[in-house]
Each structure stands twice: as C-alpha cells, then as structure tokens.
Design a protein around this motif. Structure first.
Motif, mmCIF file in Angstrom:
data_model
loop_
_atom_site.group_PDB
_atom_site.id
_atom_site.type_symbol
_atom_site.label_atom_id
_atom_site.label_comp_id
_atom_site.label_asym_id
_atom_site.label_seq_id
_atom_site.Cartn_x
_atom_site.Cartn_y
_atom_site.Cartn_z
ATOM 1 N N TYR A 1 0.865 -1.171 0.000
ATOM 2 C CA TYR A 1 0.000 0.000 0.000
ATOM 3 C C TYR A 1 0.908 1.229 0.000
ATOM 4 O O TYR A 1 1.596 1.484 0.982
ATOM 5 C CB TYR A 1 -0.895 0.024 1.240
ATOM 6 C CG TYR A 1 -1.961 -1.040 1.264
ATOM 7 C CD1 TYR A 1 -3.234 -0.783 0.782
ATOM 8 C CD2 TYR A 1 -1.699 -2.300 1.791
ATOM 9 C CE1 TYR A 1 -4.222 -1.751 0.822
ATOM 10 C CE2 TYR A 1 -2.677 -3.285 1.837
ATOM 11 C CZ TYR A 1 -3.938 -3.007 1.348
ATOM 12 O OH TYR A 1 -4.904 -3.967 1.379
ATOM 13 N N THR B 1 -5.003 -1.075 -8.906
ATOM 14 C CA THR B 1 -6.260 -0.756 -8.226
ATOM 15 C C THR B 1 -7.147 -1.987 -8.200
ATOM 16 O O THR B 1 -7.347 -2.638 -9.223
ATOM 17 C CB THR B 1 -6.986 0.392 -8.932
ATOM 18 O OG1 THR B 1 -6.131 1.538 -8.955
ATOM 19 C CG2 THR B 1 -8.272 0.746 -8.203
ATOM 20 N N GLY C 1 -10.414 -2.489 -6.408
ATOM 21 C CA GLY C 1 -11.785 -2.520 -5.933
ATOM 22 C C GLY C 1 -12.475 -1.183 -6.053
ATOM 23 O O GLY C 1 -11.896 -0.204 -6.511
ATOM 24 N N THR C 2 -13.719 -1.159 -5.635
ATOM 25 C CA THR C 2 -14.534 0.042 -5.693
ATOM 26 C C THR C 2 -15.182 0.274 -4.339
ATOM 27 O O THR C 2 -15.638 -0.671 -3.690
ATOM 28 C CB THR C 2 -15.623 -0.088 -6.770
ATOM 29 O OG1 THR C 2 -15.010 -0.355 -8.030
ATOM 30 C CG2 THR C 2 -16.441 1.179 -6.879
ATOM 31 N N CYS C 3 -15.197 1.522 -3.897
ATOM 32 C CA CYS C 3 -15.907 1.911 -2.685
ATOM 33 C C CYS C 3 -17.279 2.441 -3.087
ATOM 34 O O CYS C 3 -17.374 3.351 -3.920
ATOM 35 C CB CYS C 3 -15.112 2.967 -1.932
ATOM 36 S SG CYS C 3 -15.950 3.600 -0.450
ATOM 37 N N ASN D 1 -16.087 -3.120 6.033
ATOM 38 C CA ASN D 1 -14.716 -3.405 5.633
ATOM 39 C C ASN D 1 -14.627 -4.632 4.738
ATOM 40 O O ASN D 1 -13.777 -4.692 3.847
ATOM 41 C CB ASN D 1 -13.837 -3.604 6.869
ATOM 42 C CG ASN D 1 -13.773 -2.357 7.719
ATOM 43 O OD1 ASN D 1 -13.595 -1.254 7.220
ATOM 44 N ND2 ASN D 1 -13.946 -2.519 9.026
ATOM 45 N N GLU D 2 -15.503 -5.591 5.003
ATOM 46 C CA GLU D 2 -15.512 -6.792 4.170
ATOM 47 C C GLU D 2 -16.844 -7.501 4.319
ATOM 48 O O GLU D 2 -17.413 -7.572 5.404
ATOM 49 C CB GLU D 2 -14.374 -7.735 4.572
ATOM 50 C CG GLU D 2 -14.231 -8.967 3.675
ATOM 51 C CD GLU D 2 -12.953 -9.725 3.978
ATOM 52 O OE1 GLU D 2 -11.924 -9.438 3.318
ATOM 53 O OE2 GLU D 2 -12.966 -10.583 4.882
ATOM 54 N N ASN E 1 -14.509 -1.745 0.077
ATOM 55 C CA ASN E 1 -13.643 -2.386 -0.915
ATOM 56 C C ASN E 1 -14.378 -3.549 -1.577
ATOM 57 O O ASN E 1 -14.077 -4.711 -1.303
ATOM 58 C CB ASN E 1 -12.350 -2.866 -0.250
ATOM 59 C CG ASN E 1 -11.353 -3.415 -1.245
ATOM 60 O OD1 ASN E 1 -11.293 -2.985 -2.384
ATOM 61 N ND2 ASN E 1 -10.551 -4.370 -0.797
ATOM 62 N N ALA F 1 -11.095 2.258 -4.752
ATOM 63 C CA ALA F 1 -10.714 1.860 -3.399
ATOM 64 C C ALA F 1 -9.284 1.344 -3.387
ATOM 65 O O ALA F 1 -8.868 0.623 -4.280
ATOM 66 C CB ALA F 1 -11.659 0.769 -2.883
ATOM 67 N N ARG F 2 -8.547 1.737 -2.401
ATOM 68 C CA ARG F 2 -7.254 1.148 -2.062
ATOM 69 C C ARG F 2 -6.365 0.864 -3.268
ATOM 70 O O ARG F 2 -6.391 -0.225 -3.835
ATOM 71 C CB ARG F 2 -7.462 -0.151 -1.291
ATOM 72 C CG ARG F 2 -8.133 0.071 0.060
ATOM 73 C CD ARG F 2 -8.351 -1.235 0.779
ATOM 74 N NE ARG F 2 -9.167 -1.041 1.955
ATOM 75 C CZ ARG F 2 -9.851 -2.011 2.541
ATOM 76 N NH1 ARG F 2 -9.807 -3.224 2.072
ATOM 77 N NH2 ARG F 2 -10.569 -1.760 3.611
ATOM 78 N N TYR G 1 -9.715 -9.055 -5.938
ATOM 79 C CA TYR G 1 -10.003 -8.616 -4.574
ATOM 80 C C TYR G 1 -8.757 -8.772 -3.705
ATOM 81 O O TYR G 1 -8.105 -9.828 -3.708
ATOM 82 C CB TYR G 1 -11.136 -9.435 -3.940
ATOM 83 C CG TYR G 1 -11.443 -9.016 -2.524
ATOM 84 C CD1 TYR G 1 -12.144 -7.848 -2.264
ATOM 85 C CD2 TYR G 1 -11.002 -9.775 -1.433
ATOM 86 C CE1 TYR G 1 -12.404 -7.437 -0.972
ATOM 87 C CE2 TYR G 1 -11.264 -9.367 -0.124
ATOM 88 C CZ TYR G 1 -11.966 -8.194 0.095
ATOM 89 O OH TYR G 1 -12.224 -7.778 1.378
ATOM 90 N N GLY H 1 -8.199 -7.863 0.421
ATOM 91 C CA GLY H 1 -8.817 -7.292 1.607
ATOM 92 C C GLY H 1 -7.922 -7.313 2.835
ATOM 93 O O GLY H 1 -8.364 -6.957 3.922
#
Length: 395
Positions: free
Chosen positions: A115, A131, A133-135, A233-234, A264, A286-287, A390, A392
C-alpha cells in the motif's frame, strides 16, 4: 551502512520508528506489551544500520499465499516501511529493498504487494499500480429491495473465528490476487476487537432453514453528525443468496446509520446497478495497491497455464532482480528463455506488473510508453485481460 535481518530483540526499536513515521499514539502499557510481543515475533523484518550500528529504518515482508489465475502462489506483503527523518535520502529504503527482494525471490515469491504513500516512490523498486476494488456509498433505504429472513449472530471475543475463515477462503477462490487466510490472520487483521469499545462488529449470516453460514459482514461504526456511518470493511458470501442476504441485512440499519459504505467491493460487482437505484449509490476507487513481479518466468508459467497462447516477451528495467530481465518464449503451458528471439512485446518490469494485476486489458497496456508491441496481440490477450480482483488484507 549495512543491511540485515533484524533479531527479535531489535524489532521493538523498529516498531518505535514505525510508530513515529505513521503518527501512532502508544501508551506506556501498550509499549510494554509490544516489547514482550517482539520477543516472539515471527515477521521477516529487515533493517538498515549506520556503520556505528544505529538502526535507521526497517521494512517488514509479510508472507502470504495469493490466488493468481486460479492457482496459489507465494506473495509478499510489504509493510511498515519507515526511516527516521535524520537518515532520510541516505539510501536506507533502497538498500533494504535491494536485499529483501532478492531474498524474497529465493524464498519462492512470485508477486509482491504494498500500500503506497506515493506511487512514484515505489515505482523505483519495480512496483506498479494495481487498483483492486470500488468503494460504494449509499443509504440503508436503497437496500430495501433485498430481503434477509435468516439468522444473524454477532461475533464476540472468545468466539471461534474458524467459521469466518472457512467461509472467506471458500469465497476467495473466485478472486484474482485474493489471499488465503489462517484463523490467526482472520482474528488479528479482520476481527480481534472488542465490539463496544472499538465499535467493530462482525455478523455471521445463516439461511432461514438453517445449515451452514452463507455470508458474513465485518463493519466499523463511525460516529458522525447528524447521522452515523457504517463502514463495511468486508463482506463475503458462498452463493447469490448469501450476497443478497448481506444487502438485505444491511438494509435493516436505517434507524442506526445515515450512510452505508462498502469500503472495498471486488471488481466485477456493480453495486449501483444491482441496487436498482443507481442515482442512490456513489462510487470511487478503493485502495490503490501496487504490485511487483518477483519471478518473471514463474509468473508467465502460472498465467499462461491452460490459455493455449503463443508469443515471445522481452522484459526489461528490473534494477533489483536482474534474473527477471530477458526474453521469454511462451508456447502453451511451456515458458523458456529465448535469448536471441525477436520479441512480440517488449515491456518494462512495471508494465508486466500491470499486465499481471488483472485490472487491465491489452488495449490499455498497448498505450503505455514503456511497452513496444510488434505482433501477437490476440495471443497475449488470451493471457492478459481484466479479471475479477479482490485484496482485503492489510500489511
């Protein structure tokens, strides 16, 4: 300056450096607890020392197994990259990466993830954006079309985490780059909190007719005026019914939260479309993790297996792992060194990372300034394409 693995007795000092660099507040009681924990710490942690033996900075390389094109591979998770300000710009991080990356490849790592605080900084060490994921943000009322009529059980400290771990590992099979987890990792990284003190809540969902759990939700409660926020968060599920149960369960929280944030969501799931109210769901990336290829030949073998592709690739630009540079011929499941072959594609090691991350089509790769293609695009497109991704885990 010299670089080496840290002894357990040195890891507490490294932790103090990380605490300073990451703006952590540590009480005296927490510090004493950390000092004891370091004596039994199993992390692979590297340090850079002055010639006088003063620790300037350190990096942890966490060990994981990740899914890559449906197969398990060894993956590193780089964390706690930290250097005291008085020693910065002296080459401490570069020196550590030089030794750490070679050792990680020798250990069998195929990819490495981190990260970043700065994408440009870590590109110097062969990493590239991935990249994953999506928030999504919405109101509980938007989820009312989904119904959950089963049983929900909140996890409490002391309860077994195995049902969560088993469900996660079953769910993770379908996602590119997803890590496998042990009970220790599930408890320490995802759960392991006191719900009412830390406002982290975990629910296991079971169908109305009973049987095995088919979903779970891990969420943080965020105090906010005028309405509280739930950060999911998950969430994981074993089937479509489990996915709909997650949304239906979260739709119950209209009296408690003004906003539900899915922090995420895996790629390939468009929650705005599935909700039936796209105007009621906002999205953002996301992230933005970064990925590095640790072993070019092994990566190609894993990614090309069963794809029936034929092409030749030249990989360049790896300053830390020279063995990654070279020309490789792919023919079905076989990957061989081809020193004098004419490549169909020449790609920098960072471009290869982007190709491997599963978040890019060949059409994007062809636009990169560090890629040159002369042919076989259709063959490479059999291997390098957008997948459902993914990650996480935090490290």
């Amino acid at each position: 300056m010299y670089i080496r693995l840290l002894e357990n007795t040195e890891k507490y000092e490294a932790g103090k450096i990380a605490a300073f660099c990451f703006h952590m507040r540590v009480s005296d009681e927490e510090a004493e607890k950390k000092k004891e924990e370091c004596l039994n710490n199993r992390d692979e942690q590297w340090g850079a020392f002055t010639d006088d033996g003063v620790l300037m900075g350190s990096i942890i390389n966490n060990h994981y197994m990740a899914r890559l094109c449906g197969q398990d591979v060894m993956c590193g998770g780089i964390g706690a990259v930290s250097t005291l300000p008085e020693y910065r710009r002296g080459g401490a991080v570069r020196g550590i990466f030089g030794e750490l990356l070679k050792a990680a490849r020798a250990r069998g790592e195929v990819i490495s993830l981190l990260y970043p605080f700065s994408h440009e900084f870590y590109r110097k060490f062969g990493y590239e954006s991935a990249t994953t994921g999506t928030c999504y943000e919405t109101e509980p009322a938007v989820l009312k079309r989904f119904v959950f009529d089963g049983q929900a059980k909140m996890w409490q400290p002391g309860d077994p985490v195995t049902p969560y771990t088993e469900l996660y590992n079953q769910w993770a099979e379908q996602w590119h780059l997803a890590f496998r987890r042990t009970d220790e990792q599930m408890n320490g990284q995802q759960m392991g909190k006191k719900p009412l003190r830390d406002r982290r809540f975990c629910w296991l969902l079971t169908p109305k007719e009973g049987g095995s759990p088919f979903a779970y939700v891990l969420a943080d409660d965020v105090y906010h005026e005028p309405d509280a926020i739930m950060n999911v968060n998950e969430a994981a599920w074993t089937n479509a019914e489990g996915f709909r149960a997650v949304l239906g369960f979260l739709g119950r929280f209209g009296a408690d939260y003004g906003t539900i944030r899915f922090m995420n969501m895996p790629t390939g799931i468009d929650l705005a479309a599935l909700s039936g109210n796209a105007y009621g769901v906002s999205t953002k990336p996301a992230r933005a993790q970064m990925l590095r290829v640790m072993n070019t030949e092994m990566l190609l073998r894993v990614m090309c297996r069963g794809r029936n592709a034929k092409f030749t690739i030249s990989v360049t630009g790896d300053e830390q792992i020279a063995e990654n540079n070279g020309i490789f011929r792919v023919a079905g499941d076989t990957v061989t060194a081809a020193e004098n072959a004419v490549p169909d594609i020449t790609a920098d090691i960072r471009a290869l990372a982007r190709m491997a991350c599963g978040d890019a089509e060949m059409a994007e790769i062809l636009l990169r300034p560090d890629v040159t293609v002369t042919g076989a695009v259709s063959e490479m497109s059999k291997v390098f394409f957008r997948r459902n991704v993914y990650i996480g885990d935090h490290f």
